[in-house]
Design an enzyme around this catalytic site. Structure first.
Site, PDB file in Angstrom:
ATOM      1  N   CYS A   1       0.836  -1.198   0.000  1.00  0.00           N
ATOM      2  CA  CYS A   1       0.000   0.000   0.000  1.00  0.00           C
ATOM      3  C   CYS A   1       0.877   1.256   0.000  1.00  0.00           C
ATOM      4  CB  CYS A   1      -0.997  -0.026   1.151  1.00  0.00           C
ATOM      5  SG  CYS A   1      -2.417   1.093   0.877  1.00  0.00           S
TER       6      CYS A   1
ATOM      7  N   HIS B   1      -4.747  -4.695  -0.086  1.00  0.00           N
ATOM      8  CA  HIS B   1      -4.506  -5.318   1.217  1.00  0.00           C
ATOM      9  C   HIS B   1      -4.922  -6.781   1.291  1.00  0.00           C
ATOM     10  CE1 HIS B   1      -3.209  -1.684   3.314  1.00  0.00           C
ATOM     11  NE2 HIS B   1      -4.156  -1.036   2.664  1.00  0.00           N
TER      12      HIS B   1
ATOM     13  N   GLU C   1      -3.476  -8.818   3.053  1.00  0.00           N
ATOM     14  CA  GLU C   1      -3.208  -9.244   4.432  1.00  0.00           C
ATOM     15  C   GLU C   1      -4.365  -8.971   5.388  1.00  0.00           C
ATOM     16  OE1 GLU C   1      -2.245  -4.905   4.659  1.00  0.00           O
ATOM     17  OE2 GLU C   1      -2.057  -6.498   3.159  1.00  0.00           O
TER      18      GLU C   1
END
Length: 312
Positions: free
Chosen positions: A142, A235, A237
Protein backbone atom coordinates in the site's frame (compact mmCIF):
# COMPACT_ATOMS: atom_id res chain seq x y z
CA UNK A 1 7.60 -25.60 8.48
CA UNK A 2 7.02 -23.01 11.19
CA UNK A 3 7.62 -19.31 11.54
CA UNK A 4 10.10 -18.41 14.29
CA UNK A 5 8.93 -15.60 16.57
CA UNK A 6 9.41 -14.86 20.28
CA UNK A 7 7.21 -17.07 22.44
CA UNK A 8 5.91 -14.03 24.35
CA UNK A 9 4.99 -12.01 21.25
CA UNK A 10 1.16 -11.78 21.13
CA UNK A 11 1.15 -13.24 17.62
CA UNK A 12 2.68 -16.47 18.97
CA UNK A 13 -0.43 -17.49 20.90
CA UNK A 14 -2.80 -16.04 18.29
CA UNK A 15 -1.26 -18.07 15.47
CA UNK A 16 -0.85 -21.19 17.61
CA UNK A 17 -4.56 -21.15 18.39
CA UNK A 18 -5.32 -20.82 14.68
CA UNK A 19 -3.23 -23.86 13.82
CA UNK A 20 -0.33 -21.94 12.23
CA UNK A 21 3.02 -23.59 12.93
CA UNK A 22 5.11 -21.37 15.21
CA UNK A 23 8.46 -22.00 16.87
CA UNK A 24 10.44 -20.19 19.52
CA UNK A 25 14.01 -19.05 18.71
CA UNK A 26 15.43 -21.58 21.21
CA UNK A 27 13.65 -24.44 19.45
CA UNK A 28 14.70 -23.17 16.01
CA UNK A 29 18.36 -23.02 17.07
CA UNK A 30 18.34 -26.78 17.61
CA UNK A 31 17.43 -27.44 13.97
CA UNK A 32 20.15 -27.84 11.34
CA UNK A 33 18.30 -25.68 8.80
CA UNK A 34 18.88 -22.05 7.89
CA UNK A 35 15.59 -20.19 8.25
CA UNK A 36 14.71 -17.37 5.90
CA UNK A 37 15.32 -14.05 7.61
CA UNK A 38 12.30 -11.84 6.95
CA UNK A 39 12.03 -8.29 8.30
CA UNK A 40 8.75 -6.44 8.86
CA UNK A 41 9.12 -2.67 8.82
CA UNK A 42 5.82 -1.87 10.50
CA UNK A 43 4.58 1.66 9.76
CA UNK A 44 0.97 1.01 10.77
CA UNK A 45 -0.38 2.52 14.01
CA UNK A 46 -1.96 -0.75 15.21
CA UNK A 47 1.32 -2.66 15.41
CA UNK A 48 0.04 -5.88 16.97
CA UNK A 49 -2.83 -6.27 14.51
CA UNK A 50 -0.43 -5.78 11.58
CA UNK A 51 2.10 -8.21 13.08
CA UNK A 52 -0.59 -10.87 13.30
CA UNK A 53 -1.77 -10.30 9.74
CA UNK A 54 1.64 -10.66 8.09
CA UNK A 55 2.92 -13.36 10.43
CA UNK A 56 -0.19 -15.40 9.59
CA UNK A 57 0.62 -15.26 5.88
CA UNK A 58 4.35 -15.88 5.98
CA UNK A 59 3.98 -18.54 8.65
CA UNK A 60 1.73 -20.74 6.51
CA UNK A 61 4.41 -22.13 4.18
CA UNK A 62 6.62 -25.25 4.55
CA UNK A 63 9.62 -22.96 5.14
CA UNK A 64 11.08 -21.96 8.47
CA UNK A 65 10.86 -18.17 8.83
CA UNK A 66 12.71 -15.99 11.31
CA UNK A 67 10.67 -12.80 11.65
CA UNK A 68 12.29 -9.55 12.81
CA UNK A 69 10.17 -6.52 13.70
CA UNK A 70 11.62 -3.16 12.67
CA UNK A 71 10.54 0.43 13.31
CA UNK A 72 11.67 3.84 12.16
CA UNK A 73 14.35 5.10 14.51
CA UNK A 74 13.00 8.45 15.70
CA UNK A 75 9.27 8.03 15.05
CA UNK A 76 7.30 7.18 18.20
CA UNK A 77 4.01 5.32 17.89
CA UNK A 78 1.02 6.50 19.92
CA UNK A 79 -1.19 3.44 19.44
CA UNK A 80 0.97 0.59 20.77
CA UNK A 81 2.33 0.19 24.28
CA UNK A 82 5.89 1.40 24.73
CA UNK A 83 6.71 -1.87 26.50
CA UNK A 84 5.70 -3.85 23.42
CA UNK A 85 7.80 -1.67 21.14
CA UNK A 86 10.81 -1.85 23.45
CA UNK A 87 10.68 -5.62 23.78
CA UNK A 88 9.94 -6.72 20.23
CA UNK A 89 11.03 -3.95 17.85
CA UNK A 90 14.46 -2.73 16.82
CA UNK A 91 15.04 0.67 15.21
CA UNK A 92 16.39 0.64 11.69
CA UNK A 93 19.68 2.24 12.73
CA UNK A 94 20.38 -0.76 14.99
CA UNK A 95 19.81 -3.43 12.35
CA UNK A 96 21.11 -1.73 9.21
CA UNK A 97 24.30 -3.82 9.24
CA UNK A 98 22.29 -7.04 9.11
CA UNK A 99 21.25 -8.99 6.01
CA UNK A 100 17.70 -10.21 5.28
CA UNK A 101 16.31 -12.61 2.74
CA UNK A 102 13.10 -10.60 2.57
CA UNK A 103 11.64 -7.35 3.85
CA UNK A 104 8.00 -6.26 4.05
CA UNK A 105 7.36 -2.52 4.28
CA UNK A 106 3.80 -1.90 5.41
CA UNK A 107 1.41 0.87 4.56
CA UNK A 108 0.80 3.93 6.73
CA UNK A 109 -2.29 6.14 7.18
CA UNK A 110 -0.56 9.26 5.85
CA UNK A 111 -1.80 9.32 2.26
CA UNK A 112 -2.82 12.97 2.52
CA UNK A 113 0.82 14.00 2.94
CA UNK A 114 3.30 14.43 0.13
CA UNK A 115 6.10 11.91 0.55
CA UNK A 116 8.58 14.67 1.38
CA UNK A 117 6.32 15.92 4.19
CA UNK A 118 6.44 12.63 6.11
CA UNK A 119 8.50 13.09 9.27
CA UNK A 120 10.60 9.97 8.69
CA UNK A 121 10.94 10.30 4.90
CA UNK A 122 14.71 10.85 4.94
CA UNK A 123 15.30 7.69 6.95
CA UNK A 124 12.82 5.74 4.84
CA UNK A 125 14.82 6.68 1.75
CA UNK A 126 17.84 5.22 3.54
CA UNK A 127 15.86 2.03 4.04
CA UNK A 128 15.02 1.86 0.34
CA UNK A 129 18.69 2.22 -0.63
CA UNK A 130 19.71 -0.25 2.08
CA UNK A 131 17.46 -2.90 0.53
CA UNK A 132 19.68 -2.89 -2.54
CA UNK A 133 22.68 -4.14 -0.56
CA UNK A 134 21.22 -5.90 2.47
CA UNK A 135 17.89 -7.44 1.35
CA UNK A 136 17.36 -10.12 -1.28
CA UNK A 137 13.71 -9.26 -2.02
CA UNK A 138 11.46 -6.44 -0.78
CA UNK A 139 7.66 -6.31 -0.66
CA UNK A 140 6.22 -2.79 -0.40
CA UNK A 141 2.56 -2.75 0.71
CA UNK A 142 0.00 0.00 0.00
CA UNK A 143 1.59 3.34 1.03
CA UNK A 144 4.90 1.52 1.51
CA UNK A 145 4.76 0.27 -2.08
CA UNK A 146 3.75 3.70 -3.38
CA UNK A 147 6.63 5.32 -1.51
CA UNK A 148 9.14 2.78 -2.78
CA UNK A 149 8.08 3.00 -6.44
CA UNK A 150 8.22 6.79 -6.12
CA UNK A 151 11.74 6.67 -4.71
CA UNK A 152 13.17 4.36 -7.35
CA UNK A 153 11.16 5.50 -10.37
CA UNK A 154 9.72 8.94 -9.60
CA UNK A 155 6.13 7.73 -10.08
CA UNK A 156 3.74 9.95 -8.15
CA UNK A 157 0.55 9.01 -6.33
CA UNK A 158 -2.70 10.66 -7.35
CA UNK A 159 -5.51 11.69 -5.01
CA UNK A 160 -8.96 10.18 -5.51
CA UNK A 161 -12.19 12.17 -5.32
CA UNK A 162 -13.74 9.32 -3.35
CA UNK A 163 -12.05 6.70 -1.19
CA UNK A 164 -11.49 3.34 -2.88
CA UNK A 165 -13.03 1.23 -0.16
CA UNK A 166 -14.25 -2.35 -0.30
CA UNK A 167 -13.52 -5.63 -2.09
CA UNK A 168 -12.81 -5.03 -5.77
CA UNK A 169 -12.45 -7.59 -8.54
CA UNK A 170 -8.95 -7.89 -9.98
CA UNK A 171 -7.55 -9.65 -13.02
CA UNK A 172 -4.52 -11.91 -13.26
CA UNK A 173 -2.55 -10.05 -15.94
CA UNK A 174 0.53 -12.30 -15.97
CA UNK A 175 -0.59 -15.91 -15.38
CA UNK A 176 2.91 -17.29 -16.00
CA UNK A 177 4.52 -15.19 -13.28
CA UNK A 178 6.00 -17.36 -10.52
CA UNK A 179 4.41 -14.98 -8.01
CA UNK A 180 0.95 -15.88 -9.33
CA UNK A 181 1.19 -19.68 -9.28
CA UNK A 182 -2.23 -21.09 -8.48
CA UNK A 183 -4.06 -17.78 -9.00
CA UNK A 184 -7.52 -17.65 -10.53
CA UNK A 185 -8.16 -15.46 -13.55
CA UNK A 186 -10.08 -13.01 -11.38
CA UNK A 187 -10.69 -12.59 -7.63
CA UNK A 188 -11.39 -9.91 -5.03
CA UNK A 189 -8.89 -7.95 -2.94
CA UNK A 190 -9.65 -5.57 -0.06
CA UNK A 191 -8.89 -1.94 -0.94
CA UNK A 192 -8.77 1.02 1.43
CA UNK A 193 -7.03 4.14 0.14
CA UNK A 194 -7.50 7.75 -0.95
CA UNK A 195 -4.74 7.65 -3.56
CA UNK A 196 -3.76 5.55 -6.56
CA UNK A 197 -0.88 4.93 -8.93
CA UNK A 198 -1.48 5.51 -12.64
CA UNK A 199 -1.26 2.49 -14.91
CA UNK A 200 -0.02 4.71 -17.74
CA UNK A 201 2.84 5.96 -15.53
CA UNK A 202 3.82 2.38 -14.77
CA UNK A 203 3.52 1.36 -18.44
CA UNK A 204 5.80 4.25 -19.41
CA UNK A 205 8.48 3.22 -16.90
CA UNK A 206 10.97 0.69 -18.31
CA UNK A 207 11.41 -2.48 -16.29
CA UNK A 208 8.10 -2.47 -14.41
CA UNK A 209 5.41 -5.09 -15.02
CA UNK A 210 1.88 -4.98 -13.63
CA UNK A 211 0.91 -8.47 -12.45
CA UNK A 212 -2.53 -7.75 -10.96
CA UNK A 213 -4.91 -4.94 -11.86
CA UNK A 214 -8.51 -3.78 -11.62
CA UNK A 215 -10.74 -1.82 -13.96
CA UNK A 216 -12.22 -0.12 -10.93
CA UNK A 217 -9.19 0.72 -8.77
CA UNK A 218 -6.22 0.49 -11.14
CA UNK A 219 -2.91 -1.35 -10.81
CA UNK A 220 -2.48 -3.56 -7.76
CA UNK A 221 0.71 -5.65 -7.91
CA UNK A 222 3.81 -4.43 -9.77
CA UNK A 223 7.08 -6.30 -10.22
CA UNK A 224 10.39 -4.40 -10.26
CA UNK A 225 13.14 -6.95 -11.04
CA UNK A 226 15.94 -4.36 -11.17
CA UNK A 227 15.36 -3.52 -7.50
CA UNK A 228 14.31 -7.07 -6.54
CA UNK A 229 10.97 -5.72 -5.36
CA UNK A 230 7.22 -6.17 -5.53
CA UNK A 231 4.80 -3.31 -4.88
CA UNK A 232 1.20 -4.06 -3.90
CA UNK A 233 -1.21 -1.17 -3.42
CA UNK A 234 -4.08 -3.15 -1.86
CA UNK A 235 -4.51 -5.32 1.22
CA UNK A 236 -4.40 -9.09 0.81
CA UNK A 237 -3.21 -9.24 4.43
CA UNK A 238 -6.45 -7.82 5.86
CA UNK A 239 -8.45 -9.87 8.33
CA UNK A 240 -12.10 -10.63 7.62
CA UNK A 241 -13.25 -7.71 9.77
CA UNK A 242 -10.57 -5.10 9.04
CA UNK A 243 -12.72 -3.14 6.59
CA UNK A 244 -15.59 -3.36 9.07
CA UNK A 245 -13.39 -1.88 11.79
CA UNK A 246 -12.47 1.01 9.51
CA UNK A 247 -16.09 1.56 8.48
CA UNK A 248 -17.41 1.43 12.06
CA UNK A 249 -14.67 3.83 13.21
CA UNK A 250 -15.61 6.41 10.58
CA UNK A 251 -19.34 6.05 11.23
CA UNK A 252 -18.80 6.50 14.96
CA UNK A 253 -16.63 9.59 14.45
CA UNK A 254 -19.08 11.13 11.99
CA UNK A 255 -16.62 10.93 9.10
CA UNK A 256 -18.30 10.69 5.70
CA UNK A 257 -17.72 7.18 4.39
CA UNK A 258 -19.44 4.86 1.94
CA UNK A 259 -20.36 1.28 2.81
CA UNK A 260 -17.40 -0.80 1.59
CA UNK A 261 -18.12 -2.10 -1.90
CA UNK A 262 -18.89 -5.81 -2.35
CA UNK A 263 -17.93 -6.59 1.25
CA UNK A 264 -21.04 -7.19 3.33
CA UNK A 265 -23.62 -9.69 2.01
CA UNK A 266 -26.12 -7.63 0.00
CA UNK A 267 -24.09 -4.53 1.04
CA UNK A 268 -25.84 -4.70 4.42
CA UNK A 269 -23.50 -3.52 7.25
CA UNK A 270 -25.63 -5.34 9.81
CA UNK A 271 -24.52 -8.69 8.33
CA UNK A 272 -21.23 -10.46 8.93
CA UNK A 273 -18.72 -9.91 6.09
CA UNK A 274 -17.33 -12.94 4.28
CA UNK A 275 -13.64 -13.41 3.57
CA UNK A 276 -13.21 -14.12 -0.17
CA UNK A 277 -9.51 -13.28 -0.55
CA UNK A 278 -7.77 -15.46 2.06
CA UNK A 279 -6.68 -18.24 -0.31
CA UNK A 280 -5.10 -15.84 -2.80
CA UNK A 281 -3.38 -13.97 0.01
CA UNK A 282 -1.67 -17.18 1.11
CA UNK A 283 -0.79 -18.01 -2.48
CA UNK A 284 0.87 -14.66 -3.11
CA UNK A 285 3.00 -14.55 0.01
CA UNK A 286 3.79 -18.25 -0.25
CA UNK A 287 4.95 -17.78 -3.84
CA UNK A 288 7.07 -14.78 -2.80
CA UNK A 289 8.77 -16.80 -0.07
CA UNK A 290 9.26 -19.72 -2.46
CA UNK A 291 11.03 -17.46 -4.95
CA UNK A 292 13.24 -16.10 -2.17
CA UNK A 293 14.06 -19.60 -0.97
CA UNK A 294 15.08 -20.71 -4.46
CA UNK A 295 17.29 -17.70 -5.23
CA UNK A 296 18.73 -16.30 -2.00
CA UNK A 297 22.34 -17.19 -1.14
CA UNK A 298 22.68 -19.95 1.46
CA UNK A 299 25.29 -17.81 3.21
CA UNK A 300 23.20 -14.87 4.39
CA UNK A 301 26.31 -12.69 4.33
CA UNK A 302 26.39 -13.08 0.53
CA UNK A 303 23.10 -11.20 0.15
CA UNK A 304 23.80 -8.03 -1.80
CA UNK A 305 27.00 -9.51 -3.19
CA UNK A 306 25.28 -12.06 -5.41
CA UNK A 307 22.76 -10.59 -7.84
CA UNK A 308 20.59 -13.69 -8.15
CA UNK A 309 17.72 -13.20 -10.56
CA UNK A 310 14.37 -13.82 -8.84
CA UNK A 311 13.02 -15.16 -12.13
CA UNK A 312 15.87 -17.65 -12.68
Amino acid sequence: MPITIPADLPAYSVLSNEGVMVMSPDHAARQDIRPLRIGLLNLMPKKIQTENQFARLIGATPLQIELSLIRMTEHQTKNTAAEHMEEFYRPFQEIKDQKFDGLIITGAPIEHLAFQEVSYWDELKQVFEWTQTNVHSTFGVCWGGMAMINHFHGITKHSLDQKAFGCFRHLNLQPTSPYLRGFSDDFVIPVSRWTEMSQSDIDNTPGLTTLLGSAGVGPCLVEDPEHRALYIFNHFEYDSDTLKQEYDRDVESGTAINVPVNYYPDDDPSRKPLNRWRSHAHLLYGNWLSEIYQTTPYDVNRIGLETADLRA
